[in-house]
Enzyme design. Sequence first.
Site, PDB file in Angstrom:
ATOM      1  N   PRO A 187      29.777 -77.167  21.448  1.00  0.00           N
ATOM      2  CA  PRO A 187      30.824 -77.144  20.451  1.00  0.00           C
ATOM      3  C   PRO A 187      30.328 -77.456  19.046  1.00  0.00           C
ATOM      4  CG  PRO A 187      31.409 -78.499  22.346  1.00  0.00           C
ATOM      5  CD  PRO A 187      29.961 -78.262  22.378  1.00  0.00           C
ATOM      6  N   GLU A 188      29.998 -76.402  18.337  1.00  0.00           N
ATOM      7  CA  GLU A 188      29.834 -76.512  16.895  1.00  0.00           C
ATOM      8  C   GLU A 188      31.091 -75.887  16.311  1.00  0.00           C
ATOM      9  OE1 GLU A 188      25.896 -75.384  15.451  1.00  0.00           O
ATOM     10  OE2 GLU A 188      25.094 -75.551  17.462  1.00  0.00           O
TER      11      GLU A 188
END
Length: 269
Positions: free
Chosen positions: A2-3
């Site tokens: 999760p960026e």
Amino acid sequence: MPELPEVETTCRGIAPHVSGQRIERVLLRETRLRWPVSPEVADLAGSSIVGVTRRAKYLLMALDQGSLIWHLGMSGSMRVLPTGSPAASHEHIELQLGNGLSLKFRDPRRFGALLYCADDPLQHRLLQPLGPEPFADEFNADYLYGRCRGRSASIKTFIMNSHIVVGVGNIYASEALYMAGIRPTRAAGGISKVRIARLVAAIRATLTAAIAKGGTTLQDFTQADGKPGYFRHALQVYANKGDCQACGTAIRHLVQGQRSSYYCPGCQT
DNA sequence: ATAATAACCTGAGGGC
DNA sequence: TGCCCTCAGGTTATTA
């Protein structure tokens, strides 16, 4: 995973299913996340979800009373499935909704978070000090060049610092620096303004392209419908043990600030 | 203030 | 098969 692109993908994926829905029941199977899940969460049945937005890598879920601050950490993902479908492993939290669907939060490594905030979540101590969004006008060459003045930290570490700009994680930092032709080891303060301008554009372009593909899945990440992100196939340097597509030079790997970096010694100076 | 390091977790994959 | 080691999307807190 999760960026920013993965969080944005998650936000867009869950929003149509959860917005406007009443929370019928909350299932807390594991509350030991990055921080203990706020105790208020256990009593949310009867509240309604007004909408979902993203700030940095946080998902902000506005309720009719207060809001929820979610973070996916390193291995978090969210899915929307019919209420009653079996729980996956490490599916720590489930919000059962009035429309017969459930929002399910899975996070094997438990670096994620779920916090309740009674007032403006943007003023929360975790959100308040954050730098600008990469797509905001405020994030431009003047700004970034200014922030780089006097800084000896490597440019890669620098753009991953959420106080400087949010959303750029380990994958997209390497990818954006490749696109901009800048070595990840360069001191932030020693890069010309023209090249900084190129980096700003590259960060935006990389994140935009990744969002269009639903993000990058290395291991755990899934979109809200269970599909992986497809940007992995578009990665130019990250986790690439082969040669640069542009010049044929072997991609190099190094460790900066305990994180893997990848770059092309031919294209990046 | 800035920079470098440790810490929080589980699971996958490689080597033997 | 199994054990041991290394590595993985993040970010805060602690230490120089």
